[in-house]
Design a protein around this motif. Structure first.
Motif, PDB file in Angstrom:
ATOM      1  N   PHE A  96     -17.811  44.586  20.427  1.00  0.00           N
ATOM      2  CA  PHE A  96     -18.110  45.972  20.758  1.00  0.00           C
ATOM      3  C   PHE A  96     -18.344  46.799  19.500  1.00  0.00           C
ATOM      4  N   ALA A  97     -19.120  47.861  19.646  1.00  0.00           N
ATOM      5  CA  ALA A  97     -19.377  48.763  18.536  1.00  0.00           C
ATOM      6  C   ALA A  97     -18.119  49.577  18.227  1.00  0.00           C
ATOM      7  N   ALA A  98     -17.941  49.885  16.960  1.00  0.00           N
ATOM      8  CA  ALA A  98     -16.790  50.674  16.510  1.00  0.00           C
ATOM      9  C   ALA A  98     -17.282  51.688  15.483  1.00  0.00           C
ATOM     10  N   PRO A  99     -16.498  52.744  15.231  1.00  0.00           N
ATOM     11  CA  PRO A  99     -16.921  53.760  14.266  1.00  0.00           C
ATOM     12  C   PRO A  99     -16.798  53.285  12.831  1.00  0.00           C
ATOM     13  N   ARG A 100     -17.408  54.040  11.918  1.00  0.00           N
ATOM     14  CA  ARG A 100     -17.348  53.685  10.507  1.00  0.00           C
ATOM     15  C   ARG A 100     -15.957  53.869   9.927  1.00  0.00           C
ATOM     16  N   PRO A 155     -16.081  45.663  10.270  1.00  0.00           N
ATOM     17  CA  PRO A 155     -16.900  46.785   9.817  1.00  0.00           C
ATOM     18  C   PRO A 155     -17.861  47.266  10.901  1.00  0.00           C
ATOM     19  N   ARG A 156     -17.486  48.293  11.631  1.00  0.00           N
ATOM     20  CA  ARG A 156     -18.272  48.902  12.704  1.00  0.00           C
ATOM     21  C   ARG A 156     -18.358  47.998  13.928  1.00  0.00           C
ATOM     22  N   TRP A 157     -17.408  47.072  14.079  1.00  0.00           N
ATOM     23  CA  TRP A 157     -17.337  46.257  15.279  1.00  0.00           C
ATOM     24  C   TRP A 157     -15.891  45.886  15.579  1.00  0.00           C
ATOM     25  N   MET A 158     -15.663  45.488  16.812  1.00  0.00           N
ATOM     26  CA  MET A 158     -14.363  44.956  17.226  1.00  0.00           C
ATOM     27  C   MET A 158     -14.592  43.740  18.101  1.00  0.00           C
ATOM     28  N   VAL A 159     -13.903  42.654  17.801  1.00  0.00           N
ATOM     29  CA  VAL A 159     -13.918  41.467  18.648  1.00  0.00           C
ATOM     30  C   VAL A 159     -12.657  41.483  19.501  1.00  0.00           C
ATOM     31  N   ARG A 160     -12.824  41.281  20.788  1.00  0.00           N
ATOM     32  CA  ARG A 160     -11.682  41.143  21.685  1.00  0.00           C
ATOM     33  C   ARG A 160     -11.692  39.750  22.280  1.00  0.00           C
ATOM     34  N   PRO A 194     -23.026  53.879  20.778  1.00  0.00           N
ATOM     35  CA  PRO A 194     -21.800  54.541  21.208  1.00  0.00           C
ATOM     36  C   PRO A 194     -20.587  53.649  20.940  1.00  0.00           C
ATOM     37  N   VAL A 195     -19.501  54.265  20.536  1.00  0.00           N
ATOM     38  CA  VAL A 195     -18.274  53.515  20.284  1.00  0.00           C
ATOM     39  C   VAL A 195     -17.851  52.773  21.547  1.00  0.00           C
ATOM     40  N   ARG A 196     -17.557  51.478  21.383  1.00  0.00           N
ATOM     41  CA  ARG A 196     -17.100  50.578  22.438  1.00  0.00           C
ATOM     42  C   ARG A 196     -18.227  50.032  23.307  1.00  0.00           C
ATOM     43  N   GLU A 197     -19.448  50.383  23.024  1.00  0.00           N
ATOM     44  CA  GLU A 197     -20.547  49.769  23.764  1.00  0.00           C
ATOM     45  C   GLU A 197     -20.628  48.287  23.395  1.00  0.00           C
ATOM     46  N   PRO A 198     -20.770  47.392  24.370  1.00  0.00           N
ATOM     47  CA  PRO A 198     -20.901  45.966  24.039  1.00  0.00           C
ATOM     48  C   PRO A 198     -22.122  45.732  23.160  1.00  0.00           C
ATOM     49  N   LEU A 199     -21.951  44.974  22.104  1.00  0.00           N
ATOM     50  CA  LEU A 199     -23.088  44.616  21.268  1.00  0.00           C
ATOM     51  C   LEU A 199     -23.951  43.610  22.025  1.00  0.00           C
ATOM     52  N   PRO A 200     -25.269  43.673  21.856  1.00  0.00           N
ATOM     53  CA  PRO A 200     -26.171  42.847  22.681  1.00  0.00           C
ATOM     54  C   PRO A 200     -26.012  41.358  22.414  1.00  0.00           C
ATOM     55  N   LEU A 201     -25.929  40.601  23.490  1.00  0.00           N
ATOM     56  CA  LEU A 201     -25.829  39.147  23.435  1.00  0.00           C
ATOM     57  C   LEU A 201     -26.960  38.559  24.261  1.00  0.00           C
TER      58      LEU A 201
END
Length: 252
Positions: A96-100, A155-160, A194-201
């Motif tokens: 997911f996207a995360a802030p800077r 960096p600007r992402w989060m893996v869950r 947007p913060v927490r938007e899933p990054l495209p797969l």
């Protein structure tokens, strides 16, 4: 670049201090180049070379013996769920996207815990390799299932990651699934999201074509065609159904 201080007990919290250029308190900024973390998830800018990986776009999964990659995608090849399976253990992955300026795992974890509580499920926070984890036992149509939620701020992402099976109760039993987490690579891209938007797969082109033609080979990831929309933020979809907070309008 700063990330949440409350996760400093975890492996990535320590590595983030080094590789993002943030000094520890009472220390002078280092003049040397930031160190690459010893294990992943890695950012694409620092991933080790010479490793065979399944490229799903924003997420690249290392090829580990004995691990089956199950990918759920729609007819257009857009991946909506990724689950790694080894024996009776499974690891569901989301990115997911995360802030800077900060990590989001603390916030996401709190929302998952509240969602579970609202559904009558007790959840426990424990210390893990990457910092604070969340463990719960939920009721499914197949019976009671143990879950272990792991979050890694990058960096600007989060893996869950969500472990199921014995690996959810005993982290030492994760085996090859942990090796996959250690070798995971995130390609965040530069686009504002947007913060927490899933990054495209997305499926690789050849696998997407095979899925459309119904000719996927046995050695390829299992592909299930599904029209279910992707999770809207880092708190879904592994929590109980119907509990998905809306994403915040911040952009990264």
């Amino acid at each position: 670049m700063m990330f949440s201080r409350r996760r400093e007990g975890g492996r990535h919290a320590r590595d983030n201090n080094q590789r993002r250029g943030r000094p520890e308190e009472n220390e002078q900024p280092a003049e040397t180049e930031p160190e690459v973390p010893s294990v992943g998830p890695y950012d694409a800018s620092e991933a080790p070379e010479g490793v065979q990986r399944l490229d799903l776009g924003s997420l690249q999964i290392p090829a580990i013996d004995g691990v089956e990659v199950r990918v759920q995608a729609n007819p257009d090849g857009v991946v909506q769920q990724v689950v790694l399976v080894h024996g009776e253990n499974a690891l569901q992955l989301g990115v997911f996207a995360a802030p800077r300026s900060e990590g989001i795992w603390d916030e996401v974890r709190a929302e998952i815990r509240k969602s579970l509580f609202d559904d009558g499920v007790a959840a426990e926070e424990t210390d893990g390799e990457y910092g604070i984890e969340l463990r719960a036992r939920v009721r499914t149509p197949e019976g009671m299932t143990d879950l272990r939620f792991v979050g890694v701020d990058g960096p600007r992402w989060m893996v869950r990651g969500v472990y199921q099976g014995h690996a959810a109760v005993d982290p030492s039993g994760a085996g090859p699934l942990l090796d996959c987490m250690h070798g995971l690579v995130v390609d965040r891209g530069q686009e504002a999201k947007p913060v927490r938007e899933p990054l495209p797969l997305r499926l690789p082109k050849e696998l997407a074509a095979q899925a459309q033609q119904g000719q996927a080979q046995e050695a390829a990831p299992e592909v299930e065609v599904d029209d279910t929309p992707p999770p809207v933020n880092g708190a879904g979809p592994s929590q109980p159904p119907g509990r998905r907070p809306s994403p915040r309008p911040r952009r990264t």
